[in-house]
Design a protein around this motif. Structure first.
Motif, PDB file in Angstrom:
ATOM      1  N   PHE A  72      -8.190  60.070 104.466  1.00 25.68           N
ATOM      2  CA  PHE A  72      -8.872  59.041 105.240  1.00 25.68           C
ATOM      3  C   PHE A  72      -8.950  57.736 104.445  1.00 25.68           C
ATOM      4  CE2 PHE A  72     -12.772  56.776 106.308  1.00 25.68           C
ATOM      5  CZ  PHE A  72     -12.681  56.676 107.684  1.00 25.68           C
ATOM      6  N   ARG A  73      -9.279  57.859 103.152  1.00 27.29           N
ATOM      7  CA  ARG A  73      -9.425  56.652 102.320  1.00 27.29           C
ATOM      8  C   ARG A  73      -8.095  55.932 102.145  1.00 27.29           C
ATOM      9  NH1 ARG A  73     -12.461  59.056  97.249  1.00 27.29           N
ATOM     10  NH2 ARG A  73     -10.846  60.589  97.631  1.00 27.29           N
ATOM     11  N   LEU A  74      -7.002  56.676 102.027  1.00 29.29           N
ATOM     12  CA  LEU A  74      -5.686  56.050 101.910  1.00 29.29           C
ATOM     13  C   LEU A  74      -5.292  55.381 103.227  1.00 29.29           C
ATOM     14  CD1 LEU A  74      -3.667  55.690  99.628  1.00 29.29           C
ATOM     15  CD2 LEU A  74      -2.462  57.704 100.448  1.00 29.29           C
ATOM     16  N   ALA A  75      -5.637  55.995 104.342  1.00 27.33           N
ATOM     17  CA  ALA A  75      -5.362  55.386 105.646  1.00 27.33           C
ATOM     18  C   ALA A  75      -6.145  54.083 105.802  1.00 27.33           C
ATOM     19  CB  ALA A  75      -5.713  56.356 106.770  1.00 27.33           C
ATOM     20  N   ALA A  76      -7.402  54.080 105.359  1.00 26.11           N
ATOM     21  CA  ALA A  76      -8.213  52.852 105.420  1.00 26.11           C
ATOM     22  C   ALA A  76      -7.571  51.772 104.554  1.00 26.11           C
ATOM     23  CB  ALA A  76      -9.641  53.144 104.980  1.00 26.11           C
ATOM     24  N   TYR A  77      -7.102  52.160 103.381  1.00 25.55           N
ATOM     25  CA  TYR A  77      -6.435  51.211 102.480  1.00 25.55           C
ATOM     26  C   TYR A  77      -5.164  50.649 103.117  1.00 25.55           C
ATOM     27  CZ  TYR A  77      -3.369  49.678  98.708  1.00 25.55           C
ATOM     28  OH  TYR A  77      -2.496  48.976  97.936  1.00 25.55           O
TER      29      TYR A  77
END
Length: 178
Positions: free
Chosen positions: A54-59
């Motif tokens: 999820f955090r990589l997608a947000a990035y």
């Protein structure tokens, strides 16, 4: 003596159930609206990149502000399809990127990205997708909380992504460390 438990350098982690694995796809509003309505995607003419983190997608989406990536969709895939993707080099590209914290600072371990081309895209859009959910509001809520120094609230919104059990041959093929 205190010992910090270190995350393995390359470990597949994902939100998951007994039958599904969650990936994230950033896309334009028009593509997102159509995908949510049809619960699948039209076949694109380019590589489709999926983030398990999820955090990589947000990035990668710039918290839903990057042109062409303003929306972040959670796509629940059937496990069999996901595992097919991990074991089919050629139509599937495996990339390891530095995992990010909520401020998008690179961390000292990597998260997997999966690129689908050709045959793999067909399987993805026609067979593997079980459901699609818009998580853009959550991405933007986290960004807003961070902008107002409310990390303690932002952290609570991040989905739990435990390690995904891989066979020895898949670990080796994708160069996972665990």
């Amino acid at each position: 003596m205190f010992e910090e438990k270190r995350v393995p350098d390359r470990q597949v982690r994902a939100a998951q159930t007994e039958t599904t694995v969650r990936v994230y796809q950033a896309c334009s509003p028009a593509v997102a609206d159509a995908a949510l309505e049809k619960q699948t995607f039209g076949e694109p003419d380019r590589t489709v990149w999926l983030d398990l983190s999820f955090r990589l997608a947000a990035y990668h989406s710039g918290n839903g502000s990057k042109p062409g990536h303003e929306r972040v969709l959670a796509v629940d895939l059937e496990r069999e399809g996901f595992e097919w993707a991990l074991s089919h080099e050629g139509p599937v590209l495996i990339q390891w990127d530095a995992e990010r914290d909520l401020d998008h600072t690179p961390l000292n371990f990597e998260a997997i990205r999966i690129g689908l081309t050709g045959e793999a895209v067909g399987h993805y859009v026609d067979e593997w997708i079980q459901s699609i959910t818009d998580v853009t509001p959550v991405v933007r809520d986290i960004s807003g909380l961070l902008a107002t120094d409310q990390l303690h609230k932002a952290v609570k919104l991040v989905p739990h992504e435990p390690p995904y059990e891989l066979s020895a041959e898949v670990k080796k093929a994708i160069e996972a460390t665990v």
